[in-house]
Scaffold this active site. Structure first.
Site, PDB file in Angstrom:
ATOM      1  N   ASP A  69       0.809  -1.220   0.000  1.00 35.09           N
ATOM      2  CA  ASP A  69       0.000   0.000   0.000  1.00 35.09           C
ATOM      3  C   ASP A  69       0.845   1.274   0.000  1.00 35.09           C
ATOM      4  O   ASP A  69       2.006   1.265   0.387  1.00 35.09           O
ATOM      5  CB  ASP A  69      -0.879   0.034   1.267  1.00 35.09           C
ATOM      6  N   HIS A 120      -6.425   2.909  -3.799  1.00 38.11           N
ATOM      7  CA  HIS A 120      -6.244   3.170  -2.358  1.00 38.11           C
ATOM      8  C   HIS A 120      -6.663   4.610  -2.037  1.00 38.11           C
ATOM      9  O   HIS A 120      -6.008   5.274  -1.245  1.00 38.11           O
ATOM     10  CB  HIS A 120      -4.788   2.904  -1.990  1.00 38.11           C
ATOM     11  N   HIS A 124      -5.819   9.460   0.427  1.00 41.71           N
ATOM     12  CA  HIS A 124      -5.464   8.684   1.620  1.00 41.71           C
ATOM     13  C   HIS A 124      -5.843   9.400   2.925  1.00 41.71           C
ATOM     14  O   HIS A 124      -4.988   9.684   3.782  1.00 41.71           O
ATOM     15  CB  HIS A 124      -3.957   8.371   1.614  1.00 41.71           C
ATOM     16  N   HIS A 216       3.774  -2.091   3.211  1.00 40.81           N
ATOM     17  CA  HIS A 216       3.672  -0.697   2.782  1.00 40.81           C
ATOM     18  C   HIS A 216       4.970  -0.268   2.116  1.00 40.81           C
ATOM     19  O   HIS A 216       6.005  -0.897   2.298  1.00 40.81           O
ATOM     20  CB  HIS A 216       3.414   0.227   3.978  1.00 40.81           C
TER      21      HIS A 216
HETATM   22 ZN   LIG Z   1      -2.539   3.217   3.204  1.00 45.75          ZN
END
Ligand SMILES: [Zn+2]
Length: 253
Positions: A69, A120, A124, A216
């Site tokens: 991510d 995503h 964010h 991540h």
């Molecule tokens: Zn994230």
């Protein structure tokens, strides 16, 4: 409407009735009784009250789905791609729309190297997505789609909310766009201050065939996140796991 919503509202109505009938302690209890459960629906990956969330996939082999991510980032994405290439691993990158706008070439490169791309959100909004109303939730989904379309990078109809926190309006918005919500089976909390070996120990407890693993890239802890990913890929190789991108029909809630 999801059936749990009238149940939760009924608890609050009961509390008001109890307060009016001079049972203040019982009113207090009834008012807050459903709240821990409701809180868990927002934050727990395996909770399904806000709609179906993919948390694993069906496979007879030692395979996992690695998901990464928060990219793309010019400082981290090339190094992450090199790590994946070195391990013969495929992954799905859940990208942030605003960063795709800034670095469309990285989105194209992710796809060109055989990896998947999911949505995503546009910006964010980690702390406020849980309270976003339908208009803002749609803006976050569609803004990321627009950025991906402009980048010319092929992407899948997969969505992951920031920090995995949902809101009650998300499921119908995704359904009307033919998109699926993908969360995870295991994570190491590699985004915080946790040291990479500790993050590896945490995620390895959830590694099994069909697991969806969360990692991540980028951000203030970029070097720790990259080290974690390297440890994770080594661990998966040692344990005989392949990192694959599952077919749509194999996804499970
Ligand atoms: Zn994230």
């Amino acid at each position: 409407m999801r059936p749990w919503i009238p149940v939760a509202v009924s608890f609050k109505a009961c509390a008001v009735a109890l307060a009016f009938s001079h049972h203040p302690a019982a009113a207090l209890l009834a008012f807050f009784a459903p709240d821990p459960w409701i809180f868990m629906q927002f934050v727990l990956a395996r909770s399904q009250a806000f709609g179906p969330a993919v948390t694993r996939f069906a496979t007879p082999r030692r395979e996992v789905w690695l998901t990464i991510d928060d990219g793309p980032h010019p400082e981290s994405t090339p190094a992450v791609l090199e790590l994946l290439r070195g391990h013969g691993a495929r992954a799905t990158f859940f990208l942030v729309g605003e960063q795709v706008r800034s670095h469309p070439e990285l989105a194209r490169r992710i796809a060109a190297e055989g990896h998947g791309i999911g949505n995503h959100t546009l910006s964010h909004p980690a702390w406020s997505f849980w309270s976003a109303l339908p208009g803002r939730t749609a803006h976050e989904i569609d803004g990321c789609v627009a950025a991906l379309l402009l980048s010319n990078a092929p992407f899948q109809r997969l969505f992951r909310p920031p920090v995995g926190v949902r809101n009650p309006f998300l499921d119908p918005l995704l359904a009307s766009r033919g998109m699926r919500l993908v969360l995870w089976s295991a994570r190491g909390f590699d985004g915080g201050r946790r040291r990479p070996p500790a993050a590896l120990r945490a995620i390895s407890r959830g590694i099994r065939p069909g697991a969806i693993l969360l990692a991540h890239e980028g951000g203030p802890g970029a070097s720790r996140r990259r080290e974690f990913l390297a440890l994770l890929l080594d661990h998966l190789s040692r344990e005989g796991y392949s990192c694959v991108i599952p077919e749509d029909g194999d996804l499970r809630c």
